[in-house]
Scaffold this motif. Structure first.
Motif, mmCIF file in Angstrom:
data_model
loop_
_atom_site.group_PDB
_atom_site.id
_atom_site.type_symbol
_atom_site.label_atom_id
_atom_site.label_comp_id
_atom_site.label_asym_id
_atom_site.label_seq_id
_atom_site.Cartn_x
_atom_site.Cartn_y
_atom_site.Cartn_z
ATOM 1 N N GLY A 122 -63.018 22.402 -3.330
ATOM 2 C CA GLY A 122 -62.031 21.757 -4.022
ATOM 3 C C GLY A 122 -60.588 21.973 -3.559
ATOM 4 O O GLY A 122 -60.370 22.965 -2.641
ATOM 5 N N THR B 155 -58.870 21.922 3.396
ATOM 6 C CA THR B 155 -60.275 21.566 3.853
ATOM 7 C C THR B 155 -61.056 22.677 4.553
ATOM 8 O O THR B 155 -60.291 23.762 4.793
ATOM 9 C CB THR B 155 -60.324 20.226 4.822
ATOM 10 O OG1 THR B 155 -59.626 20.534 6.084
ATOM 11 C CG2 THR B 155 -59.485 19.028 4.037
ATOM 12 N N ARG C 97 -55.675 17.632 2.183
ATOM 13 C CA ARG C 97 -55.724 16.518 1.225
ATOM 14 C C ARG C 97 -54.465 16.366 0.623
ATOM 15 O O ARG C 97 -53.556 17.029 0.221
ATOM 16 C CB ARG C 97 -56.832 16.720 0.293
ATOM 17 C CG ARG C 97 -58.051 16.949 0.703
ATOM 18 C CD ARG C 97 -59.119 16.784 -0.433
ATOM 19 N NE ARG C 97 -60.350 17.308 -0.293
ATOM 20 C CZ ARG C 97 -60.836 18.667 -0.289
ATOM 21 N NH1 ARG C 97 -60.200 19.677 -0.718
ATOM 22 N NH2 ARG C 97 -62.443 18.981 0.114
ATOM 23 N N GLU D 141 -66.668 15.029 5.159
ATOM 24 C CA GLU D 141 -66.174 16.706 4.636
ATOM 25 C C GLU D 141 -67.499 17.474 4.633
ATOM 26 O O GLU D 141 -68.583 17.010 4.577
ATOM 27 C CB GLU D 141 -66.010 16.369 2.932
ATOM 28 C CG GLU D 141 -64.534 15.822 3.059
ATOM 29 C CD GLU D 141 -63.600 16.712 2.538
ATOM 30 O OE1 GLU D 141 -63.698 18.138 2.941
ATOM 31 O OE2 GLU D 141 -62.398 16.644 1.899
ATOM 32 N N ASP E 173 -63.357 15.475 -5.136
ATOM 33 C CA ASP E 173 -63.795 16.195 -4.094
ATOM 34 C C ASP E 173 -65.320 16.188 -3.754
ATOM 35 O O ASP E 173 -65.856 16.722 -2.918
ATOM 36 C CB ASP E 173 -63.403 17.808 -4.225
ATOM 37 C CG ASP E 173 -61.774 17.792 -4.245
ATOM 38 O OD1 ASP E 173 -61.076 16.793 -3.735
ATOM 39 O OD2 ASP E 173 -61.338 18.752 -4.758
#
Length: 617
Positions: A191, A195, A202, A347, A465
């Motif tokens: 979260g 990243t 982000r 991700e 996320d």
């Protein structure tokens, strides 16, 4: 719905940077298979790959304003573009060059600047080059429905819809960060703004980043905050009928806007409350049968068959007269999808519901470009059991792990197994997964209830996320746009505003939505206990496969660098004996796959069906 990427440099783009724009097009082709465009002007390069949804003939991007020279690339849908276009026409603003909904974003910025983003109803990520002001603006929708990443490179800032595009523009893969990997293991996703790649960030939901050409300074502007939204108040004398009428009017407007498209649409129908109500609304407002898709398992396992929602989905489809397709997946089909699922997710995020969602996206892409989904209904209207925990239990959890009111305090890994499996760097970073949740909790007004603050925590962390990573990437991997009406910001604000007693009654969550839905569906379709979509990982992590997995993981670069191979081997042995550590072992498996595909192989796309062990050797 598309892909975007680009670069702003401290001087005119170099030949290498220009070549990397083409590399970004290739990295994002799956998000926009209908065409692409590249714009270069001085120090700025913009890339767009298009999935044509509105103005099929004239909506190519980059968009350009004839009056001001603004250039923009946009991923998403501006649902109220019809109303905004008329408003700007009345103001005497220049006519847009196309009928694309994304022109509304260009006009809103041109008239109001960054605050104009608050005029947009929709899901979007955008990059606008403003040559007159010598700046680039990166913007993301309020709830983070559409992704957008950025990073500083050598004398530049690069950005893109997916991590693979950002890495292509950087020209190298940055090192991984222990905190991001630890968050993944302990909480299934990472979260916050960072990243797992060092320096790759982000763009936060509800924000714009303004990047000045001079010095490449980045200034952030927040144009919306759920914690500061003017939530509706409900006097104690309010009758249930009044709230129903208000919600009916809101959903009529939201669905009217969401139905705008120049291509056919369908629905992912789970058999639950949210997708069932969407099915009813879509069928009534569209006026003709829609396509719907559901997924379950072809299995003799009685326990898994009992969790299957195919029958419930088919009952709703039959009642509403949809053109329904039910997929029945065999276990082997799921496992052969896992490498592609890890690639598609992009991700470092582990939600095994990606697997059936990919199957649905692949099937829907044979006839459609848009599917509606029910994502967000549980968070907005308090459907999950975690919102109904006893006060004493929350208090005790808060004592052990303060900062978030006892909400989302536990790691998925017991301390003993962390010490046995995590390498030194991950052990040092353990516990970091709580920080985004603590920040979300602390940002809320003190007069909000515990339930409201818990909902806010999920809407600001797990939704953008985790939940939306699954929804966006799984569908866009096959060129499908997912529309999520329950995450329209007006619906979110309405759901947060409702009194707790209207949302949760005893052991029934989402009570307001269920009761309101009785005008569309029968009681059984709305008040049956929630099953959720379970992916039986224990089918895979058992028997002979574990022997092959143990040998493969022992040689895996990610395991050797970040974990303790002896601890991983012990975890596999205990899983083989007891079957008690499926979730922990599946996290190790996922990380090893992700590292092989995204880091070692540079994000090369696996086939939709592949041999799992081939990607671990």
């Amino acid at each position: 719905m598309c892909g975007l990427a680009g670069v702003i440099a401290d001087r005119t783009l170099t030949p290498a940077q220009q070549q990397r724009l083409a590399d970004a097009v290739a990295a994002l082709h799956h998000r926009g298979p209908d065409g692409h465009g590249i714009h270069q002007q001085g120090p700025v390069g913009l890339v767009h790959t298009r999935l044509a949804i509105i103005d099929l003939a004239g909506g190519d991007q980059p968009l350009q304003s004839a009056a001001s020279g603004l250039q923009a690339v946009v991923n998403g849908e501006i649902y109220n573009h019809v109303e905004l276009r008329e408003e700007f026409r009345r103001r005497g603003e220049p006519e847009p060059r196309s009928h694309s909904d994304c022109e509304a974003l260009l006009q809103a910025y041109q008239v109001h600047g960054v605050p104009g983003l608050a005029r947009l109803n929709g899901m979007f990520a955008a990059a606008l080059h403003d040559p007159a002001r010598r700046r680039l603006v990166l913007a993301r929708d309020r709830l983070g429905i559409k992704p957008l990443y950025y990073a500083r490179g050598a004398g530049c800032v690069v950005f893109g819809s997916e991590l693979r595009a950002v890495l292509a523009l950087l020209g190298h893969t940055p090192p991984l960060v222990a905190d991001g990997i630890a968050q993944f293991f302990e909480h299934e996703f990472q979260g916050g703004e960072a990243t797992a790649f060092e320096g790759v960030m982000r763009v936060p939901p509800g924000h714009a980043l303004v990047i000045e050409e001079d010095g490449l300074q980045i200034r952030r502007e927040r144009y919306w905050s759920l914690a500061e939204a003017p939530l509706r108040t409900w006097p104690a004398s309010t009758r249930a009928e009044e709230a129903d009428e208000a919600f009916t009017a809101l959903m009529e407007q939201v669905m009217t806007e969401h139905l705008r498209a120049d291509v056919p649409f369908g629905l992912l129908l789970s058999g639950g409350v949210d997708s069932g109500l969407l099915c009813a609304l879509l069928t009534r407002m569209h006026g003709q049968p829609i396509e719907s898709f559901s997924v379950g398992y072809a299995t003799d396992d009685a326990a898994e068959a009992g969790r299957n929602e195919l029958d419930a989905a088919e009952a709703v489809a039959a009642r509403l007269g949809t053109r329904h397709t039910a997929l029945r997946l065999a276990p082997g089909d799921l496992w052969r999808r896992l490498p592609h699922a890890v690639w598609a997710t992009d991700e470092l995020m582990r939600d095994h519901a990606v697997l059936p969602t990919l199957a649905l996206g692949e099937r829907a892409s044979q006839s459609l470009k848009i599917v509606f989904t029910g994502e967000g209904g549980d968070e907005v209207f308090a459907g999950y059991g975690r919102y109904r925990r006893p006060a004493l239990q929350r208090w005790l959890a808060g004592l052990r792990s303060p900062g978030s009111g006892g909400f989302r305090t536990r790691s998925l890994w017991p301390r003993a197994w962390q010490q046995a499996v995590f390498g030194p760097a991950l052990q040092a970073a353990s516990g970091g997964f709580r920080q985004p949740q603590i920040e979300a909790w602390q940002a809320t007004p003190r007069n909000w209830t515990t339930l409201q603050r818990s909902q806010h925590g999920d809407l600001m962390t797990a939704v953008p996320d985790n939940l939306l990573v699954k929804a966006d990437r799984s569908l866009m991997a096959f060129g499908i746009e997912g529309r999520v009406p329950f995450l329209d910001h007006r619906v979110v604000e309405f759901g947060l505003s409702l009194p707790d007693a209207w949302k949760v009654q005893g052991r029934i969550g989402k009570h307001f939505l269920r009761r309101w839905g009785l005008r569309h569906l029968p009681h059984d379709a709305l008040f049956t206990p929630k099953k959720g979509f379970h992916v039986p990982m224990h089918w895979l992590l058992s028997g002979d496969f574990l022997k092959h997995l143990q040998a493969a993981l022992a040689r895996n670069a990610a395991v050797q660098q970040w974990l303790q191979p002896a601890g991983v081997a012990r975890l596999i042995e205990v899983q083989q004996q007891t079957g008690a550590h499926t979730e922990a072992l599946s996290a190790v498996l996922h990380f090893a796959l992700w590292h092989r595909i995204q880091v070692e192989q540079g994000g090369r796309r696996p086939p939709a069906h592949a041999e799992l062990l081939d990607y671990l050797q």
